[in-house]
Every structure is written in C-alpha cells, then in structure tokens.
Motif scaffolding. Sequence first.
Motif, short mmCIF file in Angstrom:
data_model
loop_
_atom_site.label_atom_id
_atom_site.label_comp_id
_atom_site.label_asym_id
_atom_site.label_seq_id
_atom_site.Cartn_x
_atom_site.Cartn_y
_atom_site.Cartn_z
N ALA A 100 21.55 37.58 -12.00
CA ALA A 100 21.62 36.12 -11.88
C ALA A 100 20.79 35.44 -12.96
N TYR A 101 19.57 35.93 -13.19
CA TYR A 101 18.72 35.28 -14.20
C TYR A 101 19.20 35.57 -15.62
N GLN A 102 19.82 36.72 -15.82
CA GLN A 102 20.44 36.99 -17.13
C GLN A 102 21.50 35.93 -17.42
N ALA A 103 22.29 35.59 -16.40
CA ALA A 103 23.33 34.57 -16.57
C ALA A 103 22.72 33.17 -16.72
N VAL A 104 21.69 32.89 -15.93
CA VAL A 104 21.02 31.58 -16.04
C VAL A 104 20.57 31.33 -17.47
N ASP A 105 20.03 32.37 -18.12
CA ASP A 105 19.47 32.22 -19.45
C ASP A 105 20.54 32.01 -20.53
N LEU A 106 21.80 32.20 -20.17
CA LEU A 106 22.89 31.93 -21.12
C LEU A 106 23.37 30.47 -21.05
N ILE A 107 22.91 29.75 -20.03
CA ILE A 107 23.35 28.37 -19.85
C ILE A 107 22.41 27.43 -20.61
N ASP A 108 23.00 26.63 -21.47
CA ASP A 108 22.25 25.71 -22.33
C ASP A 108 22.25 24.33 -21.68
N TRP A 109 21.16 24.03 -21.00
CA TRP A 109 21.05 22.74 -20.30
C TRP A 109 19.57 22.33 -20.21
N PRO A 110 19.04 21.74 -21.28
CA PRO A 110 17.62 21.38 -21.31
C PRO A 110 17.20 20.42 -20.20
N GLU A 111 18.15 19.63 -19.69
CA GLU A 111 17.82 18.65 -18.66
C GLU A 111 17.85 19.23 -17.25
N GLY A 112 18.05 20.55 -17.15
CA GLY A 112 18.08 21.19 -15.85
C GLY A 112 16.88 22.10 -15.65
N PHE A 113 16.68 22.53 -14.40
CA PHE A 113 15.59 23.46 -14.10
C PHE A 113 15.99 24.34 -12.93
N CYS A 114 15.25 25.42 -12.74
CA CYS A 114 15.49 26.29 -11.59
C CYS A 114 14.18 26.98 -11.22
N ARG A 115 14.14 27.51 -10.02
CA ARG A 115 13.05 28.41 -9.65
C ARG A 115 13.28 29.76 -10.30
N ARG A 116 12.20 30.43 -10.67
CA ARG A 116 12.32 31.74 -11.32
C ARG A 116 11.95 32.89 -10.38
N ASP A 117 11.82 32.59 -9.08
CA ASP A 117 11.36 33.64 -8.15
C ASP A 117 12.27 33.80 -6.94
N ILE A 118 13.54 33.41 -7.07
CA ILE A 118 14.46 33.54 -5.93
C ILE A 118 14.57 35.02 -5.53
N GLY A 119 14.43 35.27 -4.23
CA GLY A 119 14.52 36.64 -3.72
C GLY A 119 13.21 37.39 -3.71
N TRP A 120 12.10 36.70 -3.96
CA TRP A 120 10.82 37.41 -4.15
C TRP A 120 10.42 38.23 -2.92
N GLN A 121 10.71 37.73 -1.71
CA GLN A 121 10.30 38.49 -0.51
C GLN A 121 11.06 39.81 -0.40
N ALA A 122 12.37 39.75 -0.67
CA ALA A 122 13.16 40.99 -0.58
C ALA A 122 12.79 41.96 -1.68
N VAL A 123 12.55 41.44 -2.89
CA VAL A 123 12.17 42.31 -4.01
C VAL A 123 10.84 42.99 -3.71
N LYS A 124 9.92 42.25 -3.12
CA LYS A 124 8.61 42.82 -2.76
C LYS A 124 8.80 43.95 -1.74
N ARG A 125 9.71 43.75 -0.79
CA ARG A 125 9.99 44.80 0.21
C ARG A 125 10.57 46.04 -0.47
#
Length: 425
Positions: free
Chosen positions: A397-422
């Motif tokens: 998902a984040y690989q794809a996010v980084d291909l989108i050129d939209w300076p006026e947008g933002f996102c969280r960079r830690d989606i799924g952190w609880q599951a990844v930690k598990r």
Amino acid sequence: MKILLIGSGGREHALAWAISASPLCERLFIAPGNPGTAQCGENVAVDIADHAAVVAFCHLQAIGLVVVGPEGPLVAGIADDLRAAGIKVFGPSKAAAQLEGSKGFTKELCAQFNIPTAAFGRFTSADTAKAYAARQGAPIVVKADGLAAGKGVVMAETLDQANEAIDMMFSGGLGSAGAEVVIEEWMIGEEASFFAICDGTNALALASAQDHKRVGDGDTGPNTGGMGAYSPAPVMTPAMEERVMAEIIRPTLVGMAKRGMPFQGVLFAGLMITAEGPKLIEYNVRFGDPECEVLMPRLKSDIVPALLAACDGVLGSFDLRWAEEAALTVVLAAKGYPGKPETGSVIRGVEKADALDDVLVFHAGTKLREGELVAHGGRVLNVVGLGKSVREAQAKAYQAVDLIDWPEGFCRRDIGWQAVKREQA
C-alpha cells in the motif's frame, strides 16, 4: 439483473468493483458515483435526496436491486420508499436505521436487551450533561446523538475538554446532530470493526477489520471518518467472533424484531475488546468506510447473491468464502481534513499506483476537471495493498502511495501498526 448503487465515496467504489464482477449484474448504475465508479459501471446524475426521482429512475431502467451505500439516505427512509414502490433494496428501514441515526436509541436498546456496552447517560441540556461528566470524571467520551459524518465523537481526556465538547454540540457546532448528547464511560481495550449481513432474523458474519480514526500517526489528533483500515483484525479470533455474534449481533436482531423494526441490511458493530470481553461502541447500518475497501478485495464469493438473500429473508443457510491474504488501505486526505479540506488540487500518478501487482486504488473525494483528476472532498483516495500478512499488505500500500503525486494531500504512515507489531512478536 440491473443494479443501482447509491453513493459517491470510497465505500461505493469498492462495492461497485465487487458488484460489477458478479455474473448476475447485467448493468450497474451508480448515483451519483465518482471517477472511480465510472470504471465499474455508469454514473447517473440522480439526486439521491429526492426519493421520488430515485424510484422513477428504477422504474424507467427496470432496476432489480438497489444497494444503498451511505447512512444519510437510509436514515432519511429511502429503503421504505423503494420497498413501497415494489423495488428490492439492500438496506434497513428508516425505523431500523435509528441504530446509527441515534446513538441514544442504540444505547437504550443495549440496556433493554442486555447487550454489553459502555455505561452512559443521555442529555438534552448542557448543564445536566456537564454535571453528569463531573460526577463520572475524566477521561470520558462525548457523542452527538445524530449523524455527524464521523466527527461527532470527542474523546475527552480532561473535564475541560468534555465541557468544551458539550458546549460545542449544544451551541449548534454539529447542527441538529448535537441537539441531544450521549456521554459514555471511556472503555479500555482494542477496537475492532465487525460486520454481519442480516435478513431481519438471521445474521451472516463477514470478515473483521480494524480502522484508524485519529487523524495523526500514533493515534493522535481529532477523530475522522477513518484514515485507514486492515482486514482481518488479529484481535478478532474465531472464539471472539462467536462471542460477538452471540452477545451482541443476535440479541440486537431479536431486540429490533421485538420492537417491530426488523433489521435487514449490513450491521456494522464498532467494538471495544476489553478484559471482560467484547463491548459495543456504536452501530452503523451500512458498510464501513474505509473498512469496505479492505473487505471487498478479500471476498472470494459473489457478493450479489448474499445481498439478495438478505432482501429475501433466506440467509439462514448461506455462506461466504474469504481469501486468507490480508488487505490494508491507506486513506489519502486533503490538507485541512478533518476540518475544512483544501479542494481543487490536481492529483497525478494514480494510474501508476493502480498498475502495481496486488494494489487497488478506490476513489472517494475526486472529480474530473478538464480531463484532470482533482481533489473534491476530505478523504480523497483509498490505496489498498494485498499480501500474505498485514505487514506485506502495508508495504504494498505504501509503495503505491509513494507513486501518487499530490503535494496538497497527506496520509498516516502507520496504518496497521498494531497487527504488524503482533506479527513481529
């Protein structure tokens, strides 16, 4: 058959994507839709607030099934008007939609039918609400009773924050949604989203998910409609899912039937998994957004027969198959969200992101302007990654996010952190 899907967000793009793949779907219309749904069917300029116009369109096109995406039309009674016109519709009646339209209604139902939830009080004046909050102490949760587009919940860590939220709601900060306020105990645990398709009597459990409501990394900042989600939610073990069905979903169906308002449609239970077990935070009466964007890619069965079975009251012997792989979506939002978002900015690179293996991009708040894709809302795109684990889906998902050129947008960079930690434990 011809199918009409009502709505214009990311949830509707995900539903359109799934419905259009069904052999039963001869032709799909989306009202009003967005540039993404136009890739799955035909967008139509029908005013969904004008129920007579929707009914007329259905008769004109011989629509065999209407699927209602957002909560607003359901709370306004669109399903009743369609059924009265002899049109099959997936979605609850106006009376049953009170489960989302009024938090106080749901809390009273829980009290009457012993459904586990947070301790609460209902108030129609600021003074009595503040007095209750003072007696209970902070932290405490303040909720507008009505629909507030995901912005009607304030997690007050201090009494000053609680009083400020109470004043904001009763002074009209959320319009009519804040005419009544519910104040709840702050529950401790892990949140999860649980979905069940219902036919009024029977409930068919869907896959679980977990979303991220706070706007900032580390679950900080104000609540939003959702900044991302993943499925399945590891906290929802098979044993926990059965407890939710037995203690929350089935008693709700029984209670609603006893009240003369049987629930047909999808029941979305926002849960807190506490030390004592699952407790209901609140109900929604439609697919979650952004949860729908991770459920639909994992669904291996045809969704249309399940929707029809719910409409026809024959879910009792129905089953659905789910992919074992995980799905994770990252919401790209316009700067300013969840306040006043900046709209009109050009978004580039969506095609590059969508072309990656194991990636889907669902549109939410977008429109086309002179052939260019531009932002047209707060939550604008949902970028979905699929993988053998949540961590792998997150990376896609984040690989794809980084291909989108939209300076006026933002996102969280830690989606799924609880599951990844598990997964790393």
